[in-house]
Design an enzyme around this catalytic site. Structure first.
Site, PDB file in Angstrom:
ATOM      1  N   TYR A 169      -1.350  -0.265  11.177  1.00  0.00           N
ATOM      2  CA  TYR A 169      -1.597  -0.959   9.903  1.00  0.00           C
ATOM      3  C   TYR A 169      -0.452  -0.733   8.927  1.00  0.00           C
ATOM      4  CZ  TYR A 169      -3.194  -1.446   5.069  1.00  0.00           C
ATOM      5  OH  TYR A 169      -3.258  -1.764   3.731  1.00  0.00           O
ATOM      6  N   THR A 212       0.822  -1.219   0.000  1.00  0.00           N
ATOM      7  CA  THR A 212       0.000   0.000   0.000  1.00  0.00           C
ATOM      8  C   THR A 212       0.852   1.264   0.000  1.00  0.00           C
ATOM      9  OG1 THR A 212      -1.478   1.288   1.428  1.00  0.00           O
ATOM     10  CG2 THR A 212      -0.128  -0.330   2.526  1.00  0.00           C
ATOM     11  N   ASP A 213       0.271   2.344  -0.530  1.00  0.00           N
ATOM     12  CA  ASP A 213       0.960   3.637  -0.502  1.00  0.00           C
ATOM     13  C   ASP A 213       1.121   4.145   0.932  1.00  0.00           C
ATOM     14  OD1 ASP A 213      -1.717   4.302  -0.001  1.00  0.00           O
ATOM     15  OD2 ASP A 213      -1.872   5.795  -1.604  1.00  0.00           O
ATOM     16  N   GLU A 214       0.333   3.594   1.858  1.00  0.00           N
ATOM     17  CA  GLU A 214       0.382   4.100   3.239  1.00  0.00           C
ATOM     18  C   GLU A 214       1.743   3.875   3.896  1.00  0.00           C
ATOM     19  OE1 GLU A 214      -2.970   3.551   5.758  1.00  0.00           O
ATOM     20  OE2 GLU A 214      -4.380   3.640   4.110  1.00  0.00           O
ATOM     21  N   LYS A 219       2.432  -3.284   7.336  1.00  0.00           N
ATOM     22  CA  LYS A 219       2.612  -3.535   5.901  1.00  0.00           C
ATOM     23  C   LYS A 219       4.054  -3.209   5.487  1.00  0.00           C
ATOM     24  CE  LYS A 219      -0.020  -4.576   3.168  1.00  0.00           C
ATOM     25  NZ  LYS A 219      -0.462  -5.920   2.682  1.00  0.00           N
TER      26      LYS A 219
HETATM   27  P1  NAD Z   1      -9.949  -7.017   3.029  1.00  0.00           P
HETATM   28  O1  NAD Z   1      -9.935  -6.625   4.462  1.00  0.00           O
HETATM   29  O2  NAD Z   1     -11.173  -6.765   2.204  1.00  0.00           O
HETATM   30  O3  NAD Z   1      -9.658  -8.592   2.916  1.00  0.00           O
HETATM   31  C1  NAD Z   1      -8.612  -9.215   3.597  1.00  0.00           C
HETATM   32  C2  NAD Z   1      -8.762 -10.726   3.429  1.00  0.00           C
HETATM   33  O4  NAD Z   1      -7.648 -11.354   4.100  1.00  0.00           O
HETATM   34  C3  NAD Z   1     -10.045 -11.288   4.050  1.00  0.00           C
HETATM   35  O5  NAD Z   1     -10.647 -12.212   3.170  1.00  0.00           O
HETATM   36  C4  NAD Z   1      -9.545 -11.973   5.321  1.00  0.00           C
HETATM   37  O6  NAD Z   1     -10.355 -13.091   5.708  1.00  0.00           O
HETATM   38  C5  NAD Z   1      -8.150 -12.416   4.898  1.00  0.00           C
HETATM   39  N1  NAD Z   1      -7.251 -12.596   6.045  1.00  0.00           N
HETATM   40  C6  NAD Z   1      -7.044 -11.734   7.083  1.00  0.00           C
HETATM   41  N2  NAD Z   1      -6.175 -12.279   7.962  1.00  0.00           N
HETATM   42  C7  NAD Z   1      -5.811 -13.482   7.460  1.00  0.00           C
HETATM   43  C8  NAD Z   1      -4.937 -14.500   7.901  1.00  0.00           C
HETATM   44  N3  NAD Z   1      -4.253 -14.395   9.059  1.00  0.00           N
HETATM   45  N4  NAD Z   1      -4.778 -15.599   7.135  1.00  0.00           N
HETATM   46  C9  NAD Z   1      -5.460 -15.733   5.961  1.00  0.00           C
HETATM   47  N5  NAD Z   1      -6.327 -14.817   5.518  1.00  0.00           N
HETATM   48  C10 NAD Z   1      -6.498 -13.696   6.249  1.00  0.00           C
HETATM   49  O7  NAD Z   1      -8.664  -6.359   2.387  1.00  0.00           O
HETATM   50  P2  NAD Z   1      -8.438  -5.759   0.935  1.00  0.00           P
HETATM   51  O8  NAD Z   1      -8.878  -4.341   0.954  1.00  0.00           O
HETATM   52  O9  NAD Z   1      -8.944  -6.697  -0.088  1.00  0.00           O
HETATM   53  O10 NAD Z   1      -6.834  -5.729   0.886  1.00  0.00           O
HETATM   54  C11 NAD Z   1      -6.085  -6.768   0.278  1.00  0.00           C
HETATM   55  C12 NAD Z   1      -4.621  -6.381   0.290  1.00  0.00           C
HETATM   56  O11 NAD Z   1      -4.421  -5.186  -0.457  1.00  0.00           O
HETATM   57  C13 NAD Z   1      -4.063  -6.096   1.685  1.00  0.00           C
HETATM   58  O12 NAD Z   1      -2.767  -6.644   1.748  1.00  0.00           O
HETATM   59  C14 NAD Z   1      -4.025  -4.571   1.763  1.00  0.00           C
HETATM   60  O13 NAD Z   1      -3.003  -4.149   2.627  1.00  0.00           O
HETATM   61  C15 NAD Z   1      -3.731  -4.227   0.316  1.00  0.00           C
HETATM   62  N6  NAD Z   1      -4.193  -2.896  -0.120  1.00  0.00           N
HETATM   63  C16 NAD Z   1      -5.496  -2.511   0.076  1.00  0.00           C
HETATM   64  C17 NAD Z   1      -5.922  -1.273  -0.394  1.00  0.00           C
HETATM   65  C18 NAD Z   1      -7.348  -0.812  -0.232  1.00  0.00           C
HETATM   66  O14 NAD Z   1      -7.667   0.314  -0.553  1.00  0.00           O
HETATM   67  N7  NAD Z   1      -8.263  -1.643   0.246  1.00  0.00           N
HETATM   68  C19 NAD Z   1      -5.018  -0.434  -1.046  1.00  0.00           C
HETATM   69  C20 NAD Z   1      -3.690  -0.850  -1.226  1.00  0.00           C
HETATM   70  C21 NAD Z   1      -3.300  -2.100  -0.761  1.00  0.00           C
HETATM   71  O1  TDX Z   2     -16.171   7.170   8.371  1.00  0.00           O
HETATM   72  C1  TDX Z   2     -15.133   7.580   7.829  1.00  0.00           C
HETATM   73  N1  TDX Z   2     -14.912   8.925   7.730  1.00  0.00           N
HETATM   74  C2  TDX Z   2     -13.803   9.451   7.149  1.00  0.00           C
HETATM   75  O2  TDX Z   2     -13.650  10.680   7.081  1.00  0.00           O
HETATM   76  C3  TDX Z   2     -14.129   6.669   7.280  1.00  0.00           C
HETATM   77  C4  TDX Z   2     -14.326   5.184   7.376  1.00  0.00           C
HETATM   78  C5  TDX Z   2     -13.022   7.225   6.707  1.00  0.00           C
HETATM   79  N2  TDX Z   2     -12.841   8.568   6.641  1.00  0.00           N
HETATM   80  C6  TDX Z   2     -11.632   9.110   6.000  1.00  0.00           C
HETATM   81  C7  TDX Z   2     -10.313   8.574   6.521  1.00  0.00           C
HETATM   82  C8  TDX Z   2      -9.439   8.595   5.279  1.00  0.00           C
HETATM   83  O3  TDX Z   2      -8.858   9.883   5.129  1.00  0.00           O
HETATM   84  O4  TDX Z   2     -11.702   8.712   4.635  1.00  0.00           O
HETATM   85  C9  TDX Z   2     -10.408   8.348   4.128  1.00  0.00           C
HETATM   86  C10 TDX Z   2     -10.446   6.910   3.660  1.00  0.00           C
HETATM   87  O5  TDX Z   2     -10.587   6.083   4.814  1.00  0.00           O
HETATM   88  P1  TDX Z   2     -10.530   4.487   4.741  1.00  0.00           P
HETATM   89  O6  TDX Z   2     -11.580   3.994   3.804  1.00  0.00           O
HETATM   90  O7  TDX Z   2     -10.537   3.977   6.139  1.00  0.00           O
HETATM   91  O8  TDX Z   2      -9.137   4.237   4.003  1.00  0.00           O
HETATM   92  P2  TDX Z   2      -7.627   4.636   4.339  1.00  0.00           P
HETATM   93  O9  TDX Z   2      -7.434   4.862   5.783  1.00  0.00           O
HETATM   94  O10 TDX Z   2      -7.242   5.751   3.417  1.00  0.00           O
HETATM   95  O11 TDX Z   2      -6.876   3.271   3.927  1.00  0.00           O
HETATM   96  C11 TDX Z   2      -7.271   2.556   2.730  1.00  0.00           C
HETATM   97  O12 TDX Z   2      -6.380   2.793   1.668  1.00  0.00           O
HETATM   98  C12 TDX Z   2      -5.109   2.203   1.713  1.00  0.00           C
HETATM   99  C13 TDX Z   2      -7.370   1.056   3.005  1.00  0.00           C
HETATM  100  O13 TDX Z   2      -8.256   0.827   4.103  1.00  0.00           O
HETATM  101  C14 TDX Z   2      -6.047   0.431   3.226  1.00  0.00           C
HETATM  102  O14 TDX Z   2      -6.160  -0.990   3.371  1.00  0.00           O
HETATM  103  C15 TDX Z   2      -5.151   0.730   2.070  1.00  0.00           C
HETATM  104  O15 TDX Z   2      -3.866   0.248   2.300  1.00  0.00           O
END
Ligand code: NAD
Ligand code: TDX
Length: 352
Positions: free
Chosen positions: A155, A130-132, A159
């Site tokens: 988090y 992730t960019d985070e 990562k």
């Molecule tokens: P998500 O929370 O929707 O899904 C995570 C999945 O991982 C779930 O199915 C959960 O059951 C499984 N999991 C959690 N712990 C586990 C464990 N110990 N063993 C096996 N499975 C396990 O997450 P997502 O948003 O689909 O993210 C997927 C990946 O992409 C993550 O690595 C996250 O860091 C990365 N990512 C997410 C975003 C975003 O915006 N959502 C952005 C950049 C990177």
């Molecule tokens: O209720 C809310 N109100 C609000 O203002 C929520 C849930 C979020 N926010 C803000 C926080 C962030 O600035 O919105 C932005 C997005 O929040 P999230 O959806 O929680 O995402 P973020 O914290 O940016 O992280 C996401 O992007 C990078 C994913 O959850 C991560 O898994 C990924 O790595």
């Protein structure tokens, strides 16, 4: 080719499995997922029937070394695509240790199993990150791969640790590891704790929309299918030991995004325009809330030919439509009914 996809029951993993099975005819995918609160088997519904003989689901925890080694021995994968993670920043503030366990120990466990299994015939390990990990930007600039990592939340620190382990396994053991770092994803099957589906569900329920702080924080958005196309490119064209940033050059202030969502919901649900602004509630800020994210994807564009295809306004409108049409999906998540599906398939063994 046998491919292990960890975390395949989450939003990004499940969309990846659908895309990859459709577009890579030679792949057989084994999903490894612990089905935590974020894992939903309904996200994978229809895949077994749609791709007969090319899909298997294994319920396992990636931090469980004997279970992971058994899967490697049975399936002999030549590729691991590692999505499994605890992914929600707010939850990492409430309970950091689950993040350390899954994201750090889980990644280490997979890397070590791969190192042992691939001694004779090497495979590739794609670490989805992730960019985070880069921390927060001010008003200008963008994250490049050379930007020093400076994570803010438990988090993002977990990562970043996982990324460092993947690079260390490459340098020390020659493991073929590639890392992708993507910005905020949106699309179907996203757990309704993340900003976009959370706001949609609150709106439909007539609740206020809680915007953290002053709403001026900026996130960089990409459709989940564009992210996954980038992951496929990194798998097939990426160089071992390299990091590729994936993004669609689509920055939005949170408050502007929430207002766009309100307008789209207004169209979809027919709510009076003047009532919209009063739905927004500015609430206490997230601790350690990163100010701004922006990804510079030029390395992926240059080296991988990465070109995001989904324009944000179009993708957002389709996503809103999906949540409106699939209310049962998120109602089952809200009520916990999606766990019954897990119980039916796995005899009640959930991992909470
Ligand atoms: P998500 O929370 O929707 O899904 C995570 C999945 O991982 C779930 O199915 C959960 O059951 C499984 N999991 C959690 N712990 C586990 C464990 N110990 N063993 C096996 N499975 C396990 O997450 P997502 O948003 O689909 O993210 C997927 C990946 O992409 C993550 O690595 C996250 O860091 C990365 N990512 C997410 C975003 C975003 O915006 N959502 C952005 C950049 C990177
Ligand atoms: O209720 C809310 N109100 C609000 O203002 C929520 C849930 C979020 N926010 C803000 C926080 C962030 O600035 O919105 C932005 C997005 O929040 P999230 O959806 O929680 O995402 P973020 O914290 O940016 O992280 C996401 O992007 C990078 C994913 O959850 C991560 O898994 C990924 O790595």
């Amino acid at each position: 080719m046998n491919v292990l996809v960890t975390g395949g029951a989450g939003i990004i993993g499940s969309n990846f499995v659908r895309l990859a099975l459709a577009e890579r005819a030679a792949w057989r995918i084994v999903v490894v997922d612990a089905l935590t609160y974020a894992g939903n088997l309904e996200n994978l519904a229809g895949i077994e029937a749609g791709f007969p003989g090319r899909y298997r689901f294994v319920k396992a925890d990636v931090a469980d070394a004997p279970a992971v080694e058994k899967i490697f021995a049975e399936e002999k994968p030549s590729l691991v695509v590692h999505f499994a993670a605890e992914s929600h920043v707010d939850r990492s503030v409430l309970g950091p240790m689950d993040f350390v366990r899954t994201n750090v120990l889980g990644t280490a466990t997979l890397l070590d199993a791969a190192r042992k299994a691939w001694r004779e015939k090497p495979g590739r390990f794609l670490q989805v990150s992730t960019d985070e990990v880069y921390g927060a930007l001010g008003e200008t600039g963008a994250f490049a791969e050379a930007t020093p990592i400076a994570p803010s939340s438990p988090y993002s620190a977990s990562k970043a640790s996982a990324d460092m382990l993947a690079l260390a396994y490459h340098r020390t053991f020659g493991l073929d590891a590639v890392i992708t770092r993507c910005c905020n994803n949106y699309g179907p099957y996203q757990f309704p704790e993340k900003l976009i589906p959370f706001m949609i569900s609150r709106f439909v329920d007539g609740e206020k929309l809680p915007v953290y702080g002053n709403g001026m924080n900026v996130r960089d958005w990409i459709h989940v299918d564009d992210h996954n196309r980038g992951v496929l490119l990194a798998i097939e064209k990426g160089r071992a030991g390299e990091v590729y940033n994936l993004g669609a050059r689509c920055e939005r202030k949170n408050i502007d995004l929430v207002r766009s969502l309100l307008e789209l919901l207004l169209k979809a649900r027919g709510v009076a325009a003047e009532k919209l602004e009063s739905r927004i509630a500015f609430v206490k800020d997230r601790p350690g809330h990163d100010w701004r994210y922006a990804i510079d994807p030029s390395k992926a564009e240059r080296e991988l030919g990465f070109r995001p295809e989904v324009p944000f306004e179009e993708g957002l409108a389709k996503t809103v439509q999906w949540y409106v049409e699939n209310e049962k999906w998120w109602r089952d998540v809200q009520s916990g009914a999606y766990r019954d599906y897990v119980a039916k398939v796995y005899g009640g063994q959930t991992s909470e």
